[in-house]
Write a protein that holds these residues in place. Structure first.
Motif, short mmCIF file in Angstrom:
data_model
loop_
_atom_site.label_atom_id
_atom_site.label_comp_id
_atom_site.label_asym_id
_atom_site.label_seq_id
_atom_site.Cartn_x
_atom_site.Cartn_y
_atom_site.Cartn_z
N ILE A 1 -3.99 5.82 7.53
CA ILE A 1 -5.40 5.50 7.42
C ILE A 1 -5.91 4.75 8.66
O ILE A 1 -7.06 4.94 9.06
CB ILE A 1 -5.68 4.67 6.14
CG1 ILE A 1 -7.20 4.47 5.96
CG2 ILE A 1 -4.99 3.33 6.20
CD1 ILE A 1 -7.97 5.75 5.74
N HIS B 1 0.96 5.78 -1.35
CA HIS B 1 0.31 6.93 -1.98
C HIS B 1 1.33 7.65 -2.85
O HIS B 1 2.42 7.14 -3.07
CB HIS B 1 -0.29 7.83 -0.90
CG HIS B 1 -1.40 7.17 -0.16
ND1 HIS B 1 -2.67 7.06 -0.66
CD2 HIS B 1 -1.43 6.53 1.03
CE1 HIS B 1 -3.44 6.41 0.20
NE2 HIS B 1 -2.71 6.07 1.23
N CYS C 1 1.26 5.96 5.47
CA CYS C 1 -0.18 6.11 5.38
C CYS C 1 -0.76 6.02 6.77
O CYS C 1 -0.43 5.11 7.53
CB CYS C 1 -0.78 5.01 4.50
SG CYS C 1 -2.58 5.01 4.51
N HIS D 1 0.83 -1.19 0.00
CA HIS D 1 0.00 0.00 0.00
C HIS D 1 0.88 1.26 0.00
O HIS D 1 1.87 1.32 0.71
CB HIS D 1 -0.90 -0.01 1.23
CG HIS D 1 -1.79 1.17 1.33
ND1 HIS D 1 -2.83 1.39 0.46
CD2 HIS D 1 -1.78 2.23 2.17
CE1 HIS D 1 -3.42 2.51 0.77
NE2 HIS D 1 -2.81 3.04 1.81
N HIS E 1 -9.82 4.09 0.65
CA HIS E 1 -9.48 5.50 0.74
C HIS E 1 -8.55 5.87 -0.39
O HIS E 1 -7.89 5.01 -0.97
CB HIS E 1 -8.81 5.81 2.07
CG HIS E 1 -7.46 5.20 2.23
ND1 HIS E 1 -7.28 3.85 2.43
CD2 HIS E 1 -6.22 5.73 2.19
CE1 HIS E 1 -5.99 3.59 2.53
NE2 HIS E 1 -5.32 4.72 2.38
ZN LIG Z 1 -3.29 4.77 2.50
#
Ligand SMILES: [Zn+2]
Ligand SMILES: [Zn+2]
Ligand SMILES: [Zn+2]
Ligand SMILES: [Zn+2]
Lengths: 141, 141
Positions: free
Chosen positions: A106, A88, A104, A86, A124
């Motif tokens: 989240i 971004h 992240c 994962h 997200h």
């Molecule tokens: Zn994330």
DNA sequence: TCCTTATCGACAATCATTATCATTTAATAA
DNA sequence: TTATTAAATGATAATGATTGTCGATAAGGA
């Protein structure tokens, strides 16, 4: 598992077009590409590849978990090979360069959501925008 | 400062069309609207309002800091009145309902970015997706 | 009130994406 | 290997959102 097996296991056919599109994604790990960009690159692998097929392949790969959709500003979709990691992106507003952001938060956010709302968060998207080191340096001059 | 003053102070004209569009945004604080939606609502205030003018007004308001662009999934842009209160959105994948999320961990993220990169972050966008309380309840049945 | 020009609205143009459909071809069974 | 069949392809048309064009309108200052 390779592309051929992954497709067959879900009842899809393994075609040179799909191989070409997927090859482009793999070759650009971490760099989101628009369908147009993917098409242009994939044509070097399979010259008669149609743009329509490129669009369809990208969506199929997302459904199969082989690729992910990346939401950036701008009027085009972007796609990336799914590495399972994962992450971004940080996008330079000046030159368009994209840097991976592995951080992240989240999970922390989800906790806050659980405290304040009954909304169930399942996905997200997030992107950061600003200026890359290169553009910052050249601005100083 | 009201719309008229804000426009005049930047050399723009105050028109009933702009008043209608802005009124719709204010009336829907916290609810991102597409240009199409804004247009439909604003026509109740100024019936001959053109869609093109709606698009232009929304972009102008963003440039003036009166509105903000909201990036959600989907193929349309969304706009919201700028209240000065930074926030994000949670979008229900089932019914499209949008809930405001006041929590934002961008400062923590920026710190991590500073540690790991020379990228200068100036903007960010984030949206959460999942299921609203209403849709979760009706699923159980 | 009169002028100037920003703004408007109708419409055409553009861009990304999706739908259509005749043709091709991957996969399977004979 | 060949025949069969439906999935996949690619050319093209269609769509939907957004932007550009341009003559008409009207806001705001003289
Ligand atoms: Zn994330
Ligand atoms: Zn840059
Ligand atoms: Zn819902
Ligand atoms: Zn934030």
């Amino acid at each position: 598992m390779n592309l051929e097996k992954r497709l067959h296991s879900r009842g899809y056919r393994y075609t040179p077009q799909r191989e070409a599109v997927f090859g482009v994604l793999k070759e650009n790990e971490g760099k989101p590409l628009s369908p147009e960009e993917v098409h242009e690159l994939a044509c070097k692998r399979f010259s008669s590849l149609g743009l329509t097929t490129t669009y369809r392949s990208l969506e199929l790969f997302c459904d199969l978990g082989l690729a992910t959709r990346v939401h950036l500003h701008g009027d085009s979709h972007y796609y990336e090979v799914n590495t399972g990691k994962h992450h971004h992106h940080m996008v330079c507003l000046s030159c368009g360069a994209i840097e991976i952001l592995e951080a992240c938060l989240i999970e922390e956010l989800k906790e806050r959501v659980r405290d304040g709302s009954d909304f169930l968060v399942t996905e997200h998207c997030m992107s950061l925008f600003g200026y890359c080191p290169g553009c910052l340096t050249s601005r100083k001059g």
